[in-house]
Write a protein that holds these residues in place. Sequence first.
Motif, PDB file in Angstrom:
ATOM      1  N   GLN A  57       0.825  -1.203   0.000  1.00 47.24           N
ATOM      2  CA  GLN A  57       0.000   0.000   0.000  1.00 47.24           C
ATOM      3  C   GLN A  57       0.864   1.259   0.000  1.00 47.24           C
ATOM      4  O   GLN A  57       0.527   2.259  -0.641  1.00 47.24           O
ATOM      5  N   MET A  58       1.986   1.208   0.706  1.00 47.61           N
ATOM      6  CA  MET A  58       2.895   2.357   0.720  1.00 47.61           C
ATOM      7  C   MET A  58       3.473   2.597  -0.671  1.00 47.61           C
ATOM      8  O   MET A  58       3.598   3.739  -1.127  1.00 47.61           O
TER       9      MET A  58
ATOM     10  N   ARG B 141       1.029   4.260  -2.843  1.00 46.33           N
ATOM     11  CA  ARG B 141       0.887   5.688  -2.540  1.00 46.33           C
ATOM     12  C   ARG B 141       2.026   6.507  -3.133  1.00 46.33           C
ATOM     13  O   ARG B 141       2.054   7.728  -2.972  1.00 46.33           O
TER      14      ARG B 141
END
Length: 251
Positions: free
Chosen positions: A117-118, A121
């Motif tokens: 998820q990082m 982003r």
Amino acid sequence: MKFKYLLTLFLMSGCFVMAQTKPILIENVRLLDLKAARLTAPMHVLVSGSTIQKISATAITVDKDAVKINGGGKTLMPGLIDVHVHMTFGTFTMAQLMGEDLTEEFLVRKIGESAQQMLLRGFTSVRDAGGPIFPLKTAIDAGKLVGPRIWPSGAVVSQTAGHGDFRAPNERSRRFFGKPSRAEQVGATFIADGRDDVLTAVRENLRFGASQIKLMAGGGTSSAYDPIDVTQYTLDEMKAAVEAASDWGTY
């Protein structure tokens, strides 16, 4: 142009991994021209491995095995770098991390989800500022999981009753009772008092592959025993940590 209209294109998941072996052609993307302080007209960018080989306003010819991405007129930007993140502490509560049934496999899987998820982003590199992170870094480096490049600190180094002393109230010091705390067992912290202990803790982290060292030199809100405004570690203890890291060519 207002920020809300700046759309960003990131290379993720499979394309991020394939960049190591196949050229990537990103077509129809706008770039930020820092000299002119404006976005360019749609351009084409050819990436080979970790190198930008060519940027052109006209079409770029590539071999048939190259990966092609149509940017759809969005803005292509470099990956972001988070210089202070705790990937493990940000995924688990301290109670979960200290649980006796926590396994390394489960820990890596859950932190791996956060790592992906990082990356999505836009963060392609992170400096992890403390916590059990080496197994995740190993999995990402081996291509088994998708996530950002990690510069690990490893276990935080803390004095007894310091900002990195995560022991439960009933856990006693291993110095007197011979049993490492649960936080030390999972690689969350090294409780080190005195110059010799600090040297050992720093060198142990470096042996595991730390790229820098996290030394807890003051109080904090996430630790149970220390006031937030206290000074932790003596000057001699801090010098020991700095010397050990410097000898290794890091900080």
